[in-house]
Scaffold this motif. Sequence first.
Motif, PDB file in Angstrom:
ATOM      1  N   LEU A  92      32.075  47.204 -35.825  1.00 22.09           N
ATOM      2  CA  LEU A  92      32.741  47.556 -37.079  1.00 22.09           C
ATOM      3  C   LEU A  92      34.135  46.951 -37.063  1.00 22.09           C
ATOM      4  CD1 LEU A  92      31.872  51.370 -37.336  1.00 22.09           C
ATOM      5  CD2 LEU A  92      30.587  49.439 -38.268  1.00 22.09           C
ATOM      6  N   MET A  93      34.458  46.186 -38.095  1.00 22.69           N
ATOM      7  CA  MET A  93      35.764  45.565 -38.185  1.00 22.69           C
ATOM      8  C   MET A  93      36.359  45.847 -39.558  1.00 22.69           C
ATOM      9  SD  MET A  93      35.392  41.942 -36.154  1.00 22.69           S
ATOM     10  CE  MET A  93      37.175  41.938 -35.888  1.00 22.69           C
ATOM     11  N   GLY A  94      37.681  45.868 -39.624  1.00 25.19           N
ATOM     12  CA  GLY A  94      38.363  46.115 -40.881  1.00 25.19           C
ATOM     13  C   GLY A  94      39.810  46.482 -40.609  1.00 25.19           C
ATOM     14  N   ALA A  95      40.572  46.599 -41.657  1.00 29.71           N
ATOM     15  CA  ALA A  95      41.994  46.911 -41.534  1.00 29.71           C
ATOM     16  C   ALA A  95      42.200  48.282 -40.909  1.00 29.71           C
ATOM     17  CB  ALA A  95      42.655  46.862 -42.906  1.00 29.71           C
ATOM     18  N   SER A  96      43.337  48.468 -40.244  1.00 27.31           N
ATOM     19  CA  SER A  96      43.674  49.776 -39.680  1.00 27.31           C
ATOM     20  C   SER A  96      43.679  50.818 -40.792  1.00 27.31           C
ATOM     21  CB  SER A  96      45.056  49.732 -39.011  1.00 27.31           C
ATOM     22  OG  SER A  96      45.047  48.860 -37.908  1.00 27.31           O
ATOM     23  N   GLY A  97      43.085  51.973 -40.477  1.00 23.12           N
ATOM     24  CA  GLY A  97      43.054  53.064 -41.439  1.00 23.12           C
ATOM     25  C   GLY A  97      41.920  53.003 -42.430  1.00 23.12           C
ATOM     26  N   CYS A  98      40.994  52.050 -42.258  1.00 31.36           N
ATOM     27  CA  CYS A  98      39.910  51.924 -43.241  1.00 31.36           C
ATOM     28  C   CYS A  98      38.729  52.838 -42.947  1.00 31.36           C
ATOM     29  CB  CYS A  98      39.446  50.474 -43.363  1.00 31.36           C
ATOM     30  SG  CYS A  98      38.452  49.893 -41.980  1.00 31.36           S
ATOM     31  N   GLY A  99      38.798  53.627 -41.890  1.00 30.49           N
ATOM     32  CA  GLY A  99      37.758  54.633 -41.676  1.00 30.49           C
ATOM     33  C   GLY A  99      36.797  54.378 -40.534  1.00 30.49           C
ATOM     34  N   GLN A 105      25.738  41.977 -34.428  1.00 33.01           N
ATOM     35  CA  GLN A 105      26.023  42.055 -35.859  1.00 33.01           C
ATOM     36  C   GLN A 105      27.432  42.596 -36.062  1.00 33.01           C
ATOM     37  OE1 GLN A 105      23.588  43.861 -39.524  1.00 33.01           O
ATOM     38  NE2 GLN A 105      24.200  45.464 -38.116  1.00 33.01           N
ATOM     39  N   ILE A 106      28.140  42.043 -37.036  1.00 34.89           N
ATOM     40  CA  ILE A 106      29.470  42.528 -37.390  1.00 34.89           C
ATOM     41  C   ILE A 106      29.421  43.088 -38.809  1.00 34.89           C
ATOM     42  CG2 ILE A 106      31.882  41.909 -37.789  1.00 34.89           C
ATOM     43  CD1 ILE A 106      31.516  39.645 -35.751  1.00 34.89           C
ATOM     44  N   LEU A 107      29.921  44.303 -38.972  1.00 36.36           N
ATOM     45  CA  LEU A 107      30.031  44.913 -40.287  1.00 36.36           C
ATOM     46  C   LEU A 107      31.497  44.905 -40.702  1.00 36.36           C
ATOM     47  CD1 LEU A 107      27.650  48.002 -40.054  1.00 36.36           C
ATOM     48  CD2 LEU A 107      27.196  45.787 -41.108  1.00 36.36           C
ATOM     49  N   GLU A 108      31.806  44.215 -41.770  1.00 34.68           N
ATOM     50  CA  GLU A 108      33.161  44.155 -42.302  1.00 34.68           C
ATOM     51  C   GLU A 108      33.339  45.333 -43.258  1.00 34.68           C
ATOM     52  OE1 GLU A 108      35.450  42.164 -41.423  1.00 34.68           O
ATOM     53  OE2 GLU A 108      34.528  40.349 -40.597  1.00 34.68           O
ATOM     54  N   LEU A 109      34.303  46.198 -42.969  1.00 35.50           N
ATOM     55  CA  LEU A 109      34.556  47.361 -43.803  1.00 35.50           C
ATOM     56  C   LEU A 109      35.623  47.019 -44.821  1.00 35.50           C
ATOM     57  CD1 LEU A 109      34.515  50.152 -41.089  1.00 35.50           C
ATOM     58  CD2 LEU A 109      32.618  49.114 -42.332  1.00 35.50           C
ATOM     59  N   ASP A 110      35.311  47.247 -46.081  1.00 35.47           N
ATOM     60  CA  ASP A 110      36.224  46.890 -47.163  1.00 35.47           C
ATOM     61  C   ASP A 110      37.320  47.930 -47.304  1.00 35.47           C
ATOM     62  OD1 ASP A 110      34.560  44.781 -47.691  1.00 35.47           O
ATOM     63  OD2 ASP A 110      33.487  45.789 -49.312  1.00 35.47           O
ATOM     64  N   ALA A 111      38.552  47.487 -47.487  1.00 39.04           N
ATOM     65  CA  ALA A 111      39.634  48.385 -47.881  1.00 39.04           C
ATOM     66  C   ALA A 111      39.444  48.714 -49.365  1.00 39.04           C
ATOM     67  CB  ALA A 111      40.983  47.724 -47.649  1.00 39.04           C
ATOM     68  N   PRO A 112      39.589  49.971 -49.772  1.00 34.63           N
ATOM     69  CA  PRO A 112      39.905  51.138 -48.939  1.00 34.63           C
ATOM     70  C   PRO A 112      38.693  51.808 -48.321  1.00 34.63           C
ATOM     71  CG  PRO A 112      39.889  51.791 -51.222  1.00 34.63           C
ATOM     72  CD  PRO A 112      39.585  50.314 -51.209  1.00 34.63           C
ATOM     73  N   HIS A 158      35.288  51.798 -48.846  1.00 28.67           N
ATOM     74  CA  HIS A 158      34.270  52.488 -49.635  1.00 28.67           C
ATOM     75  C   HIS A 158      32.910  51.798 -49.529  1.00 28.67           C
ATOM     76  CE1 HIS A 158      37.774  54.090 -52.248  1.00 28.67           C
ATOM     77  NE2 HIS A 158      37.578  54.816 -51.190  1.00 28.67           N
ATOM     78  N   SER A 159      32.847  50.716 -48.779  1.00 28.24           N
ATOM     79  CA  SER A 159      31.578  50.024 -48.617  1.00 28.24           C
ATOM     80  C   SER A 159      31.627  49.197 -47.344  1.00 28.24           C
ATOM     81  CB  SER A 159      31.286  49.115 -49.811  1.00 28.24           C
ATOM     82  OG  SER A 159      32.268  48.112 -49.932  1.00 28.24           O
ATOM     83  N   ALA A 160      30.464  48.737 -46.908  1.00 30.37           N
ATOM     84  CA  ALA A 160      30.386  47.893 -45.710  1.00 30.37           C
ATOM     85  C   ALA A 160      29.433  46.759 -45.978  1.00 30.37           C
ATOM     86  CB  ALA A 160      29.913  48.720 -44.512  1.00 30.37           C
ATOM     87  N   GLY A 161      29.787  45.569 -45.503  1.00 28.55           N
ATOM     88  CA  GLY A 161      28.898  44.432 -45.654  1.00 28.55           C
ATOM     89  C   GLY A 161      28.668  43.774 -44.312  1.00 28.55           C
ATOM     90  N   ALA A 162      27.453  43.323 -44.069  1.00 29.05           N
ATOM     91  CA  ALA A 162      27.106  42.740 -42.776  1.00 29.05           C
ATOM     92  C   ALA A 162      27.354  41.245 -42.798  1.00 29.05           C
ATOM     93  CB  ALA A 162      25.647  43.007 -42.456  1.00 29.05           C
ATOM     94  N   CYS A 163      27.800  40.737 -41.650  1.00 33.16           N
ATOM     95  CA  CYS A 163      27.892  39.291 -41.485  1.00 33.16           C
ATOM     96  C   CYS A 163      27.564  38.990 -40.033  1.00 33.16           C
ATOM     97  CB  CYS A 163      29.271  38.763 -41.861  1.00 33.16           C
ATOM     98  SG  CYS A 163      30.600  39.309 -40.773  1.00 33.16           S
ATOM     99  N   SER A 164      27.226  37.756 -39.757  1.00 30.73           N
ATOM    100  CA  SER A 164      26.862  37.399 -38.391  1.00 30.73           C
ATOM    101  C   SER A 164      28.074  36.844 -37.662  1.00 30.73           C
ATOM    102  CB  SER A 164      25.736  36.376 -38.407  1.00 30.73           C
ATOM    103  OG  SER A 164      26.135  35.234 -39.130  1.00 30.73           O
TER     104      SER A 164
END
Length: 199
Positions: free
Chosen positions: A33-40, A184-191, A193-199
């Motif tokens: 799981l990857m994304g900005a700090s504080g994104c959940g 698999q890497i899941l990019e978590l969207d700020a703020p 509310h959703s997650a999208g998969a990428c390789s």
Amino acid sequence: MEIRIRQVSKSYGEKEVWRDLNLAISPGSSTALMGASGCGKTTLLRMMMRLEEPDRGSIEGVPQRISAVFQEDRLCPGFTAAENIEMVMQTHNREELLGHLTRLGLGDSLDKPVETLSGGMKRRVAIARAYLAPSEMIFLDEPLKGLDEDTKASVIAWMQEQRQGRTVLLVTHDRGEAGRLAEQILELDAPAHSAGACS
């Protein structure tokens, strides 16, 4: 059994962390799981580990037997490195344990109280404890923070060997770590509310 996260929402007061999150994780997979700090990211891990409850929605399929590396080491400070690990192992084979800790650069610290160890050494004890526990799923919340690049490389190699087909969910800000430890890497969207998969 597939892990299913359905319509999960979570808030802390006025701060909305997740809204209607849907996610599926296959058994035996390794996901970052990857994304900005504080994104959940940590909140999601805590809900999956049953340490917090979602406000709405459901999380199903998480195995009963789990282990974790938290952002904090969460070791028993007065216990030795060996004792911290032996308390979760099914069999107490000192020779086997010494072999693992030697691979992790901790062979000389087997019987030292963890409160006397450096931050990086404590981190490796926490990683060893999580991987040597008889778990079906491993949660990793920034497990390699504080380790230099050479140490990190050897620890990652050991983690890959010890995974043994278990499901792994990793939180990291380091794309290199994600690439080496996850399929698999899941990019978590700020703020968040959703997650999208990428390789």
